[in-house]
Design a protein around this motif. Structure first.
Motif, mmCIF file in Angstrom:
data_model
loop_
_atom_site.group_PDB
_atom_site.id
_atom_site.type_symbol
_atom_site.label_atom_id
_atom_site.label_comp_id
_atom_site.label_asym_id
_atom_site.label_seq_id
_atom_site.Cartn_x
_atom_site.Cartn_y
_atom_site.Cartn_z
ATOM 1 N N LYS A 362 0.821 -1.207 0.000
ATOM 2 C CA LYS A 362 0.000 0.000 0.000
ATOM 3 C C LYS A 362 0.856 1.258 0.000
ATOM 4 C CE LYS A 362 -4.008 0.670 1.832
ATOM 5 N NZ LYS A 362 -5.068 0.895 2.853
ATOM 6 N N LEU A 363 1.963 1.251 0.736
ATOM 7 C CA LEU A 363 2.819 2.435 0.789
ATOM 8 C C LEU A 363 3.443 2.723 -0.576
ATOM 9 C CD1 LEU A 363 3.564 4.498 2.940
ATOM 10 C CD2 LEU A 363 5.603 3.160 3.451
ATOM 11 N N LEU A 364 3.640 1.677 -1.378
ATOM 12 C CA LEU A 364 4.175 1.846 -2.731
ATOM 13 C C LEU A 364 3.092 2.207 -3.746
ATOM 14 C CD1 LEU A 364 6.672 -1.148 -2.799
ATOM 15 C CD2 LEU A 364 7.281 1.282 -2.872
ATOM 16 N N GLY A 365 1.825 2.254 -3.305
ATOM 17 C CA GLY A 365 0.744 2.596 -4.215
ATOM 18 C C GLY A 365 0.136 1.414 -4.930
ATOM 19 N N VAL A 366 0.273 0.218 -4.356
ATOM 20 C CA VAL A 366 -0.233 -1.008 -4.966
ATOM 21 C C VAL A 366 -1.558 -1.389 -4.296
ATOM 22 C CG1 VAL A 366 0.232 -3.486 -5.261
ATOM 23 C CG2 VAL A 366 2.062 -1.818 -5.600
ATOM 24 N N PRO A 367 -2.584 -1.793 -5.073
ATOM 25 C CA PRO A 367 -3.871 -2.215 -4.502
ATOM 26 C C PRO A 367 -3.743 -3.590 -3.864
ATOM 27 C CG PRO A 367 -3.889 -2.509 -6.877
ATOM 28 C CD PRO A 367 -2.587 -1.840 -6.550
ATOM 29 N N MET A 368 -3.474 -3.610 -2.571
ATOM 30 C CA MET A 368 -2.950 -4.796 -1.913
ATOM 31 C C MET A 368 -4.021 -5.635 -1.214
ATOM 32 S SD MET A 368 0.146 -5.828 -1.942
ATOM 33 C CE MET A 368 0.559 -7.506 -1.519
ATOM 34 N N GLY A 369 -4.016 -6.918 -1.523
ATOM 35 C CA GLY A 369 -4.830 -7.901 -0.826
ATOM 36 C C GLY A 369 -3.955 -8.983 -0.231
ATOM 37 N N VAL A 370 -4.561 -9.835 0.576
ATOM 38 C CA VAL A 370 -3.812 -10.898 1.253
ATOM 39 C C VAL A 370 -4.640 -12.180 1.230
ATOM 40 C CG1 VAL A 370 -2.757 -11.671 3.429
ATOM 41 C CG2 VAL A 370 -2.657 -9.241 2.777
ATOM 42 N N ASP A 371 -3.997 -13.276 0.890
ATOM 43 C CA ASP A 371 -4.603 -14.580 1.115
ATOM 44 C C ASP A 371 -4.228 -14.984 2.538
ATOM 45 O OD1 ASP A 371 -5.696 -17.075 1.054
ATOM 46 O OD2 ASP A 371 -4.575 -17.795 -0.689
ATOM 47 N N VAL A 372 -5.170 -14.872 3.435
ATOM 48 C CA VAL A 372 -4.952 -15.193 4.845
ATOM 49 C C VAL A 372 -4.960 -16.716 4.949
ATOM 50 C CG1 VAL A 372 -5.843 -14.901 7.186
ATOM 51 C CG2 VAL A 372 -6.075 -13.047 5.508
ATOM 52 N N CYS A 373 -3.777 -17.317 4.928
ATOM 53 C CA CYS A 373 -3.743 -18.762 4.711
ATOM 54 C C CYS A 373 -2.544 -19.418 5.375
ATOM 55 C CB CYS A 373 -3.720 -19.058 3.212
ATOM 56 S SG CYS A 373 -2.225 -18.474 2.362
ATOM 57 N N TYR A 374 -2.609 -20.749 5.459
ATOM 58 C CA TYR A 374 -1.491 -21.543 5.954
ATOM 59 C C TYR A 374 -1.625 -22.962 5.403
ATOM 60 C CZ TYR A 374 -4.789 -23.562 9.361
ATOM 61 O OH TYR A 374 -5.851 -24.203 9.944
ATOM 62 N N THR A 375 -0.509 -23.653 5.365
ATOM 63 C CA THR A 375 -0.518 -25.063 4.988
ATOM 64 C C THR A 375 -0.649 -25.901 6.250
ATOM 65 O OG1 THR A 375 1.900 -25.121 5.062
ATOM 66 C CG2 THR A 375 0.885 -24.673 2.929
ATOM 67 N N THR A 376 -1.174 -27.093 6.107
ATOM 68 C CA THR A 376 -1.496 -27.894 7.289
ATOM 69 C C THR A 376 -0.257 -28.400 8.023
ATOM 70 O OG1 THR A 376 -1.751 -29.812 5.829
ATOM 71 C CG2 THR A 376 -3.745 -28.616 6.438
ATOM 72 N N HIS A 377 0.937 -28.313 7.413
ATOM 73 C CA HIS A 377 2.144 -28.735 8.124
ATOM 74 C C HIS A 377 2.872 -27.563 8.764
ATOM 75 C CE1 HIS A 377 3.524 -27.575 4.176
ATOM 76 N NE2 HIS A 377 4.768 -27.885 4.381
ATOM 77 N N ALA A 378 2.276 -26.359 8.735
ATOM 78 C CA ALA A 378 2.836 -25.215 9.456
ATOM 79 C C ALA A 378 2.338 -25.222 10.899
ATOM 80 C CB ALA A 378 2.428 -23.914 8.772
ATOM 81 N N GLU A 379 3.091 -24.584 11.783
ATOM 82 C CA GLU A 379 2.688 -24.462 13.180
ATOM 83 C C GLU A 379 1.723 -23.283 13.307
ATOM 84 O OE1 GLU A 379 3.374 -26.435 15.834
ATOM 85 O OE2 GLU A 379 4.242 -27.806 14.369
ATOM 86 N N ALA A 380 0.553 -23.448 12.699
ATOM 87 C CA ALA A 380 -0.454 -22.392 12.691
ATOM 88 C C ALA A 380 -1.829 -23.039 12.674
ATOM 89 C CB ALA A 380 -0.273 -21.491 11.465
ATOM 90 N N ASP A 381 -2.852 -22.267 13.004
ATOM 91 C CA ASP A 381 -4.214 -22.783 12.962
ATOM 92 C C ASP A 381 -5.165 -21.654 12.601
ATOM 93 O OD1 ASP A 381 -4.642 -21.279 15.316
ATOM 94 O OD2 ASP A 381 -4.247 -23.019 16.608
ATOM 95 N N GLN A 382 -6.464 -21.976 12.591
ATOM 96 C CA GLN A 382 -7.446 -21.000 12.149
ATOM 97 C C GLN A 382 -7.574 -19.828 13.108
ATOM 98 O OE1 GLN A 382 -8.368 -22.159 9.160
ATOM 99 N NE2 GLN A 382 -9.276 -20.208 8.591
ATOM 100 N N ASP A 383 -7.233 -19.993 14.366
ATOM 101 C CA ASP A 383 -7.226 -18.854 15.285
ATOM 102 C C ASP A 383 -6.206 -17.809 14.847
ATOM 103 O OD1 ASP A 383 -9.232 -19.808 16.935
ATOM 104 O OD2 ASP A 383 -7.856 -20.788 18.326
ATOM 105 N N ASP A 384 -5.041 -18.270 14.383
ATOM 106 C CA ASP A 384 -4.036 -17.335 13.865
ATOM 107 C C ASP A 384 -4.587 -16.576 12.666
ATOM 108 O OD1 ASP A 384 -1.933 -18.100 15.685
ATOM 109 O OD2 ASP A 384 -1.666 -19.916 14.498
ATOM 110 N N MET A 385 -5.312 -17.291 11.800
ATOM 111 C CA MET A 385 -5.872 -16.640 10.617
ATOM 112 C C MET A 385 -6.961 -15.639 11.004
ATOM 113 S SD MET A 385 -3.921 -17.933 8.379
ATOM 114 C CE MET A 385 -2.701 -18.064 9.709
ATOM 115 N N ASP A 386 -7.746 -15.967 12.020
ATOM 116 C CA ASP A 386 -8.743 -15.006 12.508
ATOM 117 C C ASP A 386 -8.062 -13.719 12.961
ATOM 118 O OD1 ASP A 386 -10.719 -16.868 12.049
ATOM 119 O OD2 ASP A 386 -10.944 -17.451 14.153
#
Length: 471
Positions: A362-386
């Motif tokens: 955004k600071l560079l002027g780009v229309p920025m979106g994010v895929d809020v995501c993780y792979t199942t072998h990462a140390e992450a879960d849906q609470d992190d994505m929330d």
């Protein structure tokens, strides 16, 4: 040039800007894999301290990746706007941070930040992000406005758009259409309805393009579609008359990494020109859709910079946004946790990276979106994505990706669901893109406050959309 700082009686020396940027980066597994991460928290603090005193002008004379061998660096330097840079030219990285945080509190913050964006290089914004807390990244990004348009207008204040991602493991048209219907009835799809095809066969891609365009025309939906095939396939299909709205391409922050994707800057320019010439937009003419992700350059062995040193993955990610903004895209998104734990190990690293990527884009002027995501072998879960989803909503993210049930059955990773975004919009007061919101209201799917509401399945608007008497 060497940089040094003494901390608790120990002097830390950093051999050039590439090493300094890498050592100042918040901890992440990808930099450890590349061999450029700080070896201790003390070294990381010393690097941040030294980085804060680096003048912004240094980034215009000390390249992170040599321009002699890298067309991305040449693109960034050739397009640098000296007039836009002039008001902040005197700053160091540290004083730029203070200026950004102060500017974010002003009533004219959006116009001020937009005015300086062409004068900032990706390396500058990557550097300042390394000195910021998560709250700082949210604060400045929320004050920044990047508006683009095709058939819907994206990036307006108070809006949170979505990509409806109806992937299917065999590209089955019925399965894809069912997922599209599911998403539309839950208010998703205002940024783009975008399919990752299981096959890159041009005939399959053409069939999917026609399917999505038929849905748009039949139900008069203000939307744009994209089938995320290689840009050369899209160019071929445009020549054949296929209904292409948004050419797509994955991009990275170095020439070598882009070559790993089989793409050149010339190809991107050709696709941009060809799609614009079709004139398919109704409220705007931004046409390109780019996707990025921290670790892309490292995974293709395209991460080496000046002196053969590895460049940290976050700086290279910011350079990918330098590529994107050269083509005035409609949307760009980082697939922040998709590449895997080798690059972003756990929920904390994914959240941090998502906020960094959004801020830098955004600071560079780009229309920025994010895929809020993780792979199942990462140390992450849906609470992190929330957590990340709500932080991005607060930061003014242009759009996020949504899939049925938060589970992409074709790509095999976890993202946000249609319901997740409904909750986020309700809690944060965000609304869909205005043209799409008007279409939803016309179906009777919104109440007076703009919230999605339940309807009688036999109601005529739903019969019109589903073609039956039941939802």
């Amino acid at each position: 040039m060497r940089y040094a700082r003494t901390l608790r009686g120990h002097t830390y020396v950093f051999d050039g800007l590439v090493e300094l940027l890498a050592k100042a980066t918040p901890a992440r597994s990808g930099d450890v894999l590349a061999g450029c991460a700080a070896e201790s928290e003390a070294e990381r603090v010393a690097a941040k301290w030294a980085l804060a005193d680096v003048p912004l002008t240094t980034f215009l004379t000390e390249p992170v990746v040599p321009p002699e061998t890298d067309d991305v660096t040449r693109l960034i330097w050739d397009r640098h706007d000296e007039a836009a840079f002039a008001p902040i030219r005197h700053h160091t990285v540290g004083s730029l941070r203070e200026w950004l945080l102060e500017t974010a509190t002003q009533s004219d913050a959006a116009s001020t930040l937009s005015a300086v964006a062409p004068g900032l290089t990706p390396e500058m914004v990557a550097a300042v992000s390394k000195l910021m807390r998560n709250q700082d990244l949210v604060s400045v990004a929320s004050a920044t406005s990047v508006v683009t348009a095709f058939r819907t207008t994206l990036g307006l204040p108070g809006r949170l758009a979505t990509r409806l991602q109806p992937n299917h493991p065999t590209d089955d048209p019925t399965g894809i259409a069912g997922a599209v219907l599911d998403g539309l009835l839950l208010g998703a799809g205002d940024a783009v309805i975008g399919v990752n095809p299981a096959s890159d066969n041009p005939r399959t891609v053409a069939d999917l393009l026609r399917l999505l365009d038929d849905i748009r025309l039949r139900y008069e939906i203000p939307m744009q579609s994209s089938v995320l095939t290689h840009v050369t396939t899209t160019l071929e299909l445009m020549d054949r008359g296929a209904p292409v709205d948004l050419p797509f391409q994955s991009i990275a922050g170095t020439q070598r990494a882009n070559e790993g994707f089989g793409v050149t800057l010339t190809m991107l320019a050709e696709a941009n020109d060809a799609a614009r010439a079709l004139g398919r937009g109704t409220v705007g003419g931004n046409v390109m859709y780019f996707e990025t992700g921290q670790g892309a350059a490292l995974s293709s062995d395209g991460h080496l910079g000046t002196g053969g040193r590895p460049v940290d993955q976050q700086t290279l990610e910011a350079r990918a946004y330098g590529v994107a903004r050269a083509f005035d895209p409609l949307i760009v998104n980082t697939v922040v946790g998709f590449i895997g734990p080798e690059y972003l190990y756990d929920g904390k690293q994914i959240i941090r990276a998502g906020l960094e990527d959004h801020f830098c884009g955004k600071l560079l002027g780009v229309p920025m979106g994010v895929d809020v995501c993780y792979t199942t072998h990462a140390e992450a879960d849906q609470d992190d994505m929330d957590d990340l989803l709500f932080l991005l909503a607060a930061a003014g993210c242009t759009f996020v990706i949504t899939v049925p049930g938060a589970d992409d059955v074709m790509l095999g990773y976890q993202s946000a669901s249609f319901h997740d975004v409904l909750t986020t919009r309700r809690v944060t007061g965000k609304r869909p893109a205005p043209e799409f919101e008007e279409w939803l209201a016309g179906l009777g799917l919104l109440d007076g406050s703009g919230r999605l509401r339940e309807l009688d399945p036999a109601a005529s608007p739903l019969r019109a959309l589903t073609g039956s008497s039941s939802a």
